[in-house]
Design a protein around this motif. Structure first.
Motif, PDB file in Angstrom:
ATOM      1  N   ILE A 161      68.957  13.261  87.117  1.00 58.02           N
ATOM      2  CA  ILE A 161      69.352  12.612  85.869  1.00 58.02           C
ATOM      3  C   ILE A 161      70.508  11.655  86.128  1.00 58.02           C
ATOM      4  O   ILE A 161      70.526  10.527  85.618  1.00 58.02           O
ATOM      5  N   HIS A 162      71.476  12.078  86.947  1.00 54.26           N
ATOM      6  CA  HIS A 162      72.620  11.214  87.265  1.00 54.26           C
ATOM      7  C   HIS A 162      72.165   9.939  87.972  1.00 54.26           C
ATOM      8  O   HIS A 162      72.727   8.852  87.726  1.00 54.26           O
ATOM      9  N   PHE A 163      71.151  10.048  88.829  1.00 48.68           N
ATOM     10  CA  PHE A 163      70.640   8.868  89.526  1.00 48.68           C
ATOM     11  C   PHE A 163      70.168   7.828  88.518  1.00 48.68           C
ATOM     12  O   PHE A 163      70.519   6.646  88.623  1.00 48.68           O
ATOM     13  N   TYR A 164      69.396   8.261  87.534  1.00 49.13           N
ATOM     14  CA  TYR A 164      68.888   7.306  86.542  1.00 49.13           C
ATOM     15  C   TYR A 164      70.002   6.782  85.647  1.00 49.13           C
ATOM     16  O   TYR A 164      70.034   5.591  85.310  1.00 49.13           O
ATOM     17  N   LEU A 165      70.948   7.657  85.254  1.00 52.08           N
ATOM     18  CA  LEU A 165      72.059   7.210  84.420  1.00 52.08           C
ATOM     19  C   LEU A 165      72.920   6.175  85.146  1.00 52.08           C
ATOM     20  O   LEU A 165      73.447   5.249  84.530  1.00 52.08           O
ATOM     21  N   SER A 166      73.048   6.324  86.465  1.00 58.13           N
ATOM     22  CA  SER A 166      73.851   5.373  87.244  1.00 58.13           C
ATOM     23  C   SER A 166      73.115   4.060  87.467  1.00 58.13           C
ATOM     24  O   SER A 166      73.688   3.115  88.018  1.00 58.13           O
ATOM     25  N   ASN A 167      71.838   4.013  87.060  1.00 60.97           N
ATOM     26  CA  ASN A 167      71.050   2.789  87.190  1.00 60.97           C
ATOM     27  C   ASN A 167      70.603   2.283  85.825  1.00 60.97           C
ATOM     28  O   ASN A 167      69.462   1.869  85.638  1.00 60.97           O
ATOM     29  N   ASP A 168      71.535   2.341  84.873  1.00 61.11           N
ATOM     30  CA  ASP A 168      71.381   1.723  83.552  1.00 61.11           C
ATOM     31  C   ASP A 168      70.489   2.474  82.583  1.00 61.11           C
ATOM     32  O   ASP A 168      70.177   1.950  81.498  1.00 61.11           O
ATOM     33  N   ALA A 169      70.061   3.686  82.907  1.00 56.99           N
ATOM     34  CA  ALA A 169      69.286   4.479  81.957  1.00 56.99           C
ATOM     35  C   ALA A 169      70.228   5.141  80.958  1.00 56.99           C
ATOM     36  O   ALA A 169      71.418   5.344  81.238  1.00 56.99           O
ATOM     37  N   VAL A 170      69.707   5.460  79.791  1.00 60.34           N
ATOM     38  CA  VAL A 170      70.463   6.226  78.800  1.00 60.34           C
ATOM     39  C   VAL A 170      69.657   7.476  78.463  1.00 60.34           C
ATOM     40  O   VAL A 170      68.427   7.476  78.497  1.00 60.34           O
ATOM     41  N   LEU A 171      70.377   8.533  78.147  1.00 62.32           N
ATOM     42  CA  LEU A 171      69.728   9.782  77.767  1.00 62.32           C
ATOM     43  C   LEU A 171      69.421   9.736  76.282  1.00 62.32           C
ATOM     44  O   LEU A 171      70.327   9.564  75.461  1.00 62.32           O
TER      45      LEU A 171
END
Length: 230
Positions: A161-171
């Motif tokens: 999840i952190h990988f995607y959040l660090s690449n502009d994703a939002v939860l």
């Protein structure tokens, strides 16, 4: 360019190329329970509902990504029941299928083992934003750390999840119980995204899931709003 200089490029995969990657990488990178049959991927590709990309350094595969893409609005609208249309108008204030355009759902994403942890995945994911043929953005399913059976598994899920959040994703505040597995739903918008409201994203992912899993929607595919992600 000097002779022999490597060039990284993203290439849309043809069915035979996807089949080869499925045999040599997908089967190694994902457990059987998470692999859809290649025949399903091929069928959706031929129907224009599935698109796959390879990230290459010359001829060497670095990473790959596969997306499910929504059908045209007119095609989907014909398959809606009146209750489904009313549900979207009540929840979102307008008919999402007329306004949303296309979204995508990330089906598979992996970097070849020897390159993991070196920034290749982030580089690939960010470059995909300008290539993916979705009018809006892409949803990502990530297994919920809360339902992990061990702390080790929970830590792995948090890293994903952190990988995607660090690449502009939002939860998003939407989760989904899919074939018995609880998923958090993340979203990566396009560069010109107008920061859609959570209600709009919830309607969009419901719409996409209904299209993909219509025969089992509501039984084995249950998207819901999570209070913990509010």
């Amino acid at each position: 360019m000097e002779k022999g200089t490597a060039v990284k490029q993203i290439k849309e995969l043809k069915p035979d190329e996807l089949k080869q990657i499925y045999k040599t990488h997908v089967k190694e990178d994902f457990p059987r329970s998470e692999r859809r049959p290649y025949s399903s991927m091929e069928k959706m590709t031929n129907a224009g509902k599935y698109i796959s990309f390879g990230y290459y350094d010359d001829d060497s595969l670095l990473a790959y990504a596969c997306y499910i893409v929504s059908a045209s609005e007119s095609t989907r609208s014909l398959r809606l029941t009146s209750d489904e249309r009313d549900h979207n108008r009540v929840l979102c204030g307008y008919d999402m299928r007329a306004e949303n355009g296309m979204y995508a759902l990330l089906d598979y994403f992996a970097v070849v083992p020897e390159l993991r942890g070196r920034g290749t995945g982030s580089e690939f994911l960010q470059k995909l934003e300008g290539i993916l043929p979705a009018k809006n953005g892409a949803f990502i399913e990530a297994e919920s750390p809360d339902s992990a059976k061990s702390e080790e598994e929970a830590a792995l899920r948090r890293r994903r999840i952190h990988f995607y959040l660090s690449n502009d994703a939002v939860l998003t505040n939407t989760k989904c119980l899919l074939f018995g597995v609880d998923y958090n739903i993340l979203y990566i918008g396009r560069a010109d995204d107008t920061n859609p409201a959570q209600e709009q994203l919830h309607c969009a992912i419901e719409d996409l899931y209904q299209e993909i899993y219509r025969p089992v929607y509501g039984r084995l595919c249950k998207p819901y709003v999570s209070e913990e992600n509010q």
